[in-house]
Design an enzyme around this catalytic site. Structure first.
Site, mmCIF file in Angstrom:
data_model
loop_
_atom_site.group_PDB
_atom_site.id
_atom_site.type_symbol
_atom_site.label_atom_id
_atom_site.label_comp_id
_atom_site.label_asym_id
_atom_site.label_seq_id
_atom_site.Cartn_x
_atom_site.Cartn_y
_atom_site.Cartn_z
ATOM 1 C CG HIS A 102 27.458 22.038 45.906
ATOM 2 N ND1 HIS A 102 27.348 22.949 44.962
ATOM 3 C CD2 HIS A 102 26.454 21.004 45.241
ATOM 4 C CE1 HIS A 102 26.275 22.484 44.052
ATOM 5 N NE2 HIS A 102 25.999 21.430 44.184
ATOM 6 C CD GLU A 103 27.129 17.410 46.601
ATOM 7 O OE1 GLU A 103 26.004 17.180 46.719
ATOM 8 O OE2 GLU A 103 27.587 17.611 45.519
ATOM 9 C CG HIS B 155 22.538 19.279 47.269
ATOM 10 N ND1 HIS B 155 21.473 20.206 46.486
ATOM 11 C CD2 HIS B 155 23.344 19.164 46.433
ATOM 12 C CE1 HIS B 155 22.111 20.621 45.361
ATOM 13 N NE2 HIS B 155 23.227 19.947 45.141
#
Length: 233
Positions: A112-113, A116
């Site tokens: 998920h990160e 980003h």
């Protein structure tokens, strides 16, 4: 890294160790007796074995943003409501060592990160001034990381609705925005709706939504084959 000196806290209150410019990392001896050591081991395993993480790391390297474990990841104690975060000021991924206890959870948070971080690299996201950019990256992260996979939603007892994946992505993106920005729910919903279609359909660097490790593995293979193809031109 000290947070930006502005009225908005940008979610830094969820990551206490980010608030102190004088914060010093734990010693090796201390880390052996805390969550930090386990966090580091699970992070290494995710980077080496997860096709999601390996694809994102490879794609970032190809884009000129190579990721280094010791520089770009930090295992820290966080507020009990979050598992991780991306600090755009330091270009660093925060992993909440006090809240991540299982390898599957760690792998999902890392993925998920990293999405980003990938967006930060390729799209020059204005994290602090343009909420639409934040919403878009949150939509992509929820869509592509496995956050809304059938298995994870089943474990949450959320399943059976028409277009459930889309609703899960929308809901998780909305919650993420509300956690880190001082905006009304109505405003956050409006912004998510405005960018949802285009950002939901942006599957880079996977090519398509990876619904499991098998799909992510195929995407990682295709990415590597593409690089070899261009290298021979």
């Amino acid at each position: 890294m000290e947070q930006p000196k502005q009225e908005e806290d940008y979610g830094y209150d969820l990551f206490p160790e980010r608030n102190s410019a004088k914060y010093k990392g734990k010693s090796f001896k201390e880390s052996l007796f805390t969550f930090n050591h386990k966090c580091q081991i699970m992070l290494q395993f995710a980077m080496e074995t997860s096709p999601y993480a390996k694809l994102l790391l490879s794609a970032m390297k190809s884009s000129g943003c190579q990721v280094f474990k010791d520089r770009h990841f930090s295992c820290e104690d966080c507020d009990g409501t979050v598992s991780g975060g991306f600090d755009a000021v330091s270009s660093q991924i925060v992993l909440c060592q006090n809240n991540i206890r299982k390898q599957s959870h760690m792998t999902r948070v890392v993925t998920h990160e990293l999405i980003h971080a990938f967006d930060h690299c390729r799209a020059h996201v204005d994290w602090f001034n343009e909420l639409r950019h934040v919403a878009c990256s949150e939509i992509r992260a929820a869509n592509l990381s496995g956050d809304c996979s059938f298995r994870n939603e089943f474990d949450r007892s959320n399943f059976g609705l028409k277009q459930h994946h889309q609703e899960c992505v929308r809901g998780r993106a909305l919650r993420s925005i509300l956690a880190v920005r001082k905006v009304s729910r109505e405003k956050a919903e409006k912004i998510v709706d405005e960018v949802f279609v285009s950002c939901f359909n942006d599957h880079a660097p996977f090519g398509r939504i990876p619904h499991g490790k098998k799909d992510a593995g195929f995407a990682y293979r295709d990415h590597n084959n593409r690089d070899r193809y261009y290298a021979n031109l």
